[in-house]
Scaffold this motif. Structure first.
Motif, PDB file in Angstrom:
ATOM      1  N   THR A  10     -50.701  34.892  57.219  1.00 36.79           N
ATOM      2  CA  THR A  10     -49.914  34.257  58.287  1.00 36.79           C
ATOM      3  C   THR A  10     -49.654  35.232  59.433  1.00 36.79           C
ATOM      4  O   THR A  10     -48.898  34.935  60.340  1.00 36.79           O
ATOM      5  CB  THR A  10     -48.562  33.752  57.754  1.00 36.79           C
ATOM      6  N   SER A  11     -50.264  36.403  59.353  1.00 39.39           N
ATOM      7  CA  SER A  11     -50.122  37.307  60.511  1.00 39.39           C
ATOM      8  C   SER A  11     -51.510  37.836  60.889  1.00 39.39           C
ATOM      9  O   SER A  11     -52.331  37.067  61.337  1.00 39.39           O
ATOM     10  CB  SER A  11     -49.136  38.428  60.202  1.00 39.39           C
ATOM     11  N   CYS A  20     -61.002  31.182  56.938  1.00 42.88           N
ATOM     12  CA  CYS A  20     -61.600  29.880  56.646  1.00 42.88           C
ATOM     13  C   CYS A  20     -62.604  29.481  57.741  1.00 42.88           C
ATOM     14  O   CYS A  20     -62.233  29.428  58.933  1.00 42.88           O
ATOM     15  CB  CYS A  20     -60.469  28.854  56.552  1.00 42.88           C
ATOM     16  N   ARG A  45     -52.109  26.361  70.999  1.00 40.62           N
ATOM     17  CA  ARG A  45     -51.510  27.534  70.353  1.00 40.62           C
ATOM     18  C   ARG A  45     -51.664  27.500  68.835  1.00 40.62           C
ATOM     19  O   ARG A  45     -51.733  26.441  68.227  1.00 40.62           O
ATOM     20  CB  ARG A  45     -50.023  27.608  70.694  1.00 40.62           C
ATOM     21  N   ARG A  46     -51.700  28.676  68.286  1.00 41.53           N
ATOM     22  CA  ARG A  46     -51.691  28.872  66.833  1.00 41.53           C
ATOM     23  C   ARG A  46     -52.827  28.173  66.083  1.00 41.53           C
ATOM     24  O   ARG A  46     -52.651  27.710  64.972  1.00 41.53           O
ATOM     25  CB  ARG A  46     -50.337  28.420  66.259  1.00 41.53           C
ATOM     26  N   GLY A  48     -55.966  29.711  66.080  1.00 39.36           N
ATOM     27  CA  GLY A  48     -56.839  30.741  65.514  1.00 39.36           C
ATOM     28  C   GLY A  48     -57.726  31.489  66.491  1.00 39.36           C
ATOM     29  O   GLY A  48     -58.763  32.009  66.091  1.00 39.36           O
ATOM     30  N   LYS A  49     -57.313  31.582  67.772  1.00 47.41           N
ATOM     31  CA  LYS A  49     -58.139  32.315  68.753  1.00 47.41           C
ATOM     32  C   LYS A  49     -58.186  33.812  68.407  1.00 47.41           C
ATOM     33  O   LYS A  49     -59.254  34.398  68.300  1.00 47.41           O
ATOM     34  CB  LYS A  49     -57.563  32.160  70.181  1.00 47.41           C
ATOM     35  N   THR A  50     -57.000  34.378  68.221  1.00 43.49           N
ATOM     36  CA  THR A  50     -56.931  35.820  67.937  1.00 43.49           C
ATOM     37  C   THR A  50     -57.633  36.132  66.620  1.00 43.49           C
ATOM     38  O   THR A  50     -58.399  37.088  66.520  1.00 43.49           O
ATOM     39  CB  THR A  50     -55.450  36.266  67.911  1.00 43.49           C
ATOM     40  N   GLY A  51     -57.389  35.283  65.621  1.00 45.19           N
ATOM     41  CA  GLY A  51     -58.032  35.474  64.320  1.00 45.19           C
ATOM     42  C   GLY A  51     -59.546  35.434  64.453  1.00 45.19           C
ATOM     43  O   GLY A  51     -60.266  36.260  63.876  1.00 45.19           O
ATOM     44  N   SER A 193     -52.561  32.630  75.018  1.00 46.86           N
ATOM     45  CA  SER A 193     -51.886  31.514  74.359  1.00 46.86           C
ATOM     46  C   SER A 193     -51.365  30.484  75.362  1.00 46.86           C
ATOM     47  O   SER A 193     -51.055  29.364  74.993  1.00 46.86           O
ATOM     48  CB  SER A 193     -50.735  32.028  73.487  1.00 46.86           C
ATOM     49  N   GLN A 261     -51.717  27.474  56.989  1.00 43.70           N
ATOM     50  CA  GLN A 261     -51.690  28.787  56.325  1.00 43.70           C
ATOM     51  C   GLN A 261     -50.292  29.079  55.781  1.00 43.70           C
ATOM     52  O   GLN A 261     -50.122  29.537  54.663  1.00 43.70           O
ATOM     53  CB  GLN A 261     -52.061  29.887  57.328  1.00 43.70           C
TER      54      GLN A 261
HETATM   55  N1  ATP Z   1     -59.989  30.532  60.237  1.00 43.66           N
HETATM   56  C1  ATP Z   1     -58.835  30.978  59.734  1.00 43.66           C
HETATM   57  N2  ATP Z   1     -58.631  31.063  58.406  1.00 43.66           N
HETATM   58  C2  ATP Z   1     -57.457  31.497  57.888  1.00 43.66           C
HETATM   59  N3  ATP Z   1     -56.413  31.877  58.642  1.00 43.66           N
HETATM   60  C3  ATP Z   1     -56.567  31.818  59.987  1.00 43.66           C
HETATM   61  C4  ATP Z   1     -57.766  31.369  60.593  1.00 43.66           C
HETATM   62  N4  ATP Z   1     -57.612  31.424  61.936  1.00 43.66           N
HETATM   63  C5  ATP Z   1     -56.376  31.892  62.148  1.00 43.66           C
HETATM   64  N5  ATP Z   1     -55.742  32.130  60.985  1.00 43.66           N
HETATM   65  C6  ATP Z   1     -54.362  32.577  60.823  1.00 43.66           C
HETATM   66  O1  ATP Z   1     -53.535  31.584  61.428  1.00 43.66           O
HETATM   67  C7  ATP Z   1     -52.507  32.178  62.186  1.00 43.66           C
HETATM   68  C8  ATP Z   1     -52.591  31.703  63.639  1.00 43.66           C
HETATM   69  O2  ATP Z   1     -53.818  32.150  64.184  1.00 43.66           O
HETATM   70  P1  ATP Z   1     -53.939  32.996  65.540  1.00 43.66           P
HETATM   71  O3  ATP Z   1     -52.799  33.901  65.749  1.00 43.66           O
HETATM   72  O4  ATP Z   1     -55.310  33.565  65.544  1.00 43.66           O
HETATM   73  O5  ATP Z   1     -53.842  31.791  66.588  1.00 43.66           O
HETATM   74  P2  ATP Z   1     -53.889  31.842  68.172  1.00 43.66           P
HETATM   75  O6  ATP Z   1     -54.690  30.650  68.604  1.00 43.66           O
HETATM   76  O7  ATP Z   1     -54.336  33.172  68.641  1.00 43.66           O
HETATM   77  O8  ATP Z   1     -52.353  31.605  68.511  1.00 43.66           O
HETATM   78  P3  ATP Z   1     -51.605  31.865  69.924  1.00 43.66           P
HETATM   79  O9  ATP Z   1     -52.101  30.790  70.838  1.00 43.66           O
HETATM   80  O10 ATP Z   1     -50.156  31.704  69.601  1.00 43.66           O
HETATM   81  O11 ATP Z   1     -51.987  33.239  70.383  1.00 43.66           O
HETATM   82  C9  ATP Z   1     -52.667  33.685  62.006  1.00 43.66           C
HETATM   83  O12 ATP Z   1     -51.820  34.093  60.983  1.00 43.66           O
HETATM   84  C10 ATP Z   1     -54.103  33.861  61.594  1.00 43.66           C
HETATM   85  O13 ATP Z   1     -54.249  34.986  60.740  1.00 43.66           O
END
Ligand code: ATP
Ligand code: MG
Length: 377
Positions: A10-11, A20, A45-46, A48-51, A193, A261
């Motif tokens: 979750t981080s 995934c 948002r949230r 998974g872009k950063t991930g 974001s 998650q």
């Molecule tokens: N494909 C994936 N499988 C498992 N966990 C994921 C996946 N993609 C993202 N996550 C997890 O989900 C959470 C949210 O993802 P992330 O921070 O990458 O989103 P984001 O689009 O960058 O959000 P924001 O717009 O707030 O910056 C994070 O804890 C990340 O580790």
């Protein structure tokens, strides 16, 4: 007893086995990088872009001999902070005991850096000597060019890129665009974001970055794929989970990555041998309870009419036509113009998002836990 590692992250990114899917998106980004194409990654948002960037970087560094540099510029407030972050990120990539590290250290001395150590990560942090805006502009150019001229493939990811709009130096966009387009071996991934600001930077014809990058839109992970992932992470660790529970999780969190998650993380941490629907329901109740104070804070940030509208959207889940007569009447929302204004306010405050990349576009409450809570209140 040592606590078992929770496979639902979750981080920060923790490696491919906890990530995934995103296979085609990963390949597409790698192709862009290899072609030297700059790309902007968009999504709500949230999701998974950063991930995804971290996942791509993991593959690129392991398999492709590419220098990957990630900077998150959310904490920066001015060009000077940006320059320092850039210098720090580059410095941290090349240990000073290696050939390129030595070269970099010698190169960076001209900017009279002060090196301190980050309290949390204990990584070195560089602070370059104070300089005029003109000199700073040159420094950024030098830093980019230093890497670009090493005959290496380099990729920079700049996260929370919309932050440059907050800098007092209003020419930052133009300045960065100019430097970036001169590089030969370096490509960029931009993401952020705040979708509205990101679209403003990249898709507005009057701005320097217009048409300079390929756009990539990240979508939801398909339910079947996420279900399989959830099942495998439980069973790999000798825990059973019923299909009914998995269906419930995916539906309750709408497969919105962070929320799915988080839910799975909480369920897994209960350390049960069998996870059935009753356990999933208990987790849902628990999550709403621990978040309740945040929901009340949201309510304080909104007017009564906006709150009522938000609750109505939560109840229909996917709202296709905010001005439809039935919707307004069933939820006592007043006049269509009041609803229009309310929708604008909720979008601006990022309480709802608009998904226009599907056949029937819709509005939905951003925070899936808030959505579920509002449905009960
Ligand atoms: N494909 C994936 N499988 C498992 N966990 C994921 C996946 N993609 C993202 N996550 C997890 O989900 C959470 C949210 O993802 P992330 O921070 O990458 O989103 P984001 O689009 O960058 O959000 P924001 O717009 O707030 O910056 C994070 O804890 C990340 O580790
Ligand atoms: Mg992010």
């Amino acid at each position: 007893m040592k606590k078992e590692f929770n496979p639902f992250i979750t981080s920060l990114y923790e490696g491919p086995e906890h990530f995934c899917d995103r296979k085609s998106e990963t390949q597409q980004l790698i192709d862009y990088v290899e072609n030297g194409t700059n790309v902007t990654l968009f999504s709500i948002r949230r999701l998974g872009k950063t991930g995804l960037i971290q996942h791509v970087f993991n593959q690129l560094t392991e398999e492709k001999d590419t220098i990957c540099i990630y900077i998150d510029i959310l904490p920066t407030q001015k060009l000077e902070d940006f320059t320092n972050q850039l210098a720090t990120a580059i410095y941290n990539i090349f240990p000073p005991n290696k050939r390129l590290g030595k070269k970099l250290l010698a190169f960076i001395q001209q900017f009279r850096p002060t090196i301190s150590f980050d309290e949390l990560s204990s990584n070195p942090t560089l602070s370059l000597a104070k300089a005029s805006p003109i000199q700073q502009n040159k420094t950024i150019n030098y830093l980019f060019n230093f890497l670009d001229s090493q005959n290496l493939k380099v990729v920079f990811a700049i996260d929370e890129f919309q932050q440059i709009l907050e800098y007092p130096e209003k020419n930052t966009e133009a300045l960065l665009r100019t430097h970036i387009q001169q590089l030969k071996n370096t490509s960029f991934i931009f993401c952020g974001s705040n979708q509205k600001m990101m679209h403003e930077i990249f898709n507005s014809s009057k701005r320097p970055f217009f048409a300079s990058c390929s756009n990539m839109q990240l979508d939801f992970i398909p339910t079947t794929v996420y279900s399989e992932f959830i099942n495998s992470k439980f069973t790999e660790r000798k825990k059973a989970i019923t299909p009914e529970s998995i269906d419930f999780i995916c539906e309750w969190t709408k497969c919105h990555t962070f929320y799915t998650q988080f839910f799975c993380n909480v369920l897994f941490s209960k350390n049960l041998k069998h996870n059935d629907i009753k356990d999933a329901h208990e987790v849902a109740i628990h999550i709403l309870k621990i978040n309740e104070s945040i929901f009340y804070q949201y309510r304080n940030l909104l007017s009564e009419a906006q709150w009522r509208l938000l609750r109505a959207i939560a109840k229909v889940e996917k709202l296709h036509q905010p001005n439809a007569k039935d919707f307004i009447q069933n939820h006592s929302l007043g006049t269509p113009s009041l609803v229009t204004r309310g929708m604008d306010a909720l979008l601006t405050k990022e309480m709802i998002f608009h998904n226009s990349s599907v056949e029937k576009p819709y509005y939905e409450v951003y925070d899936k836990f808030l959505m579920r809570w509002l449905q009960q209140h």
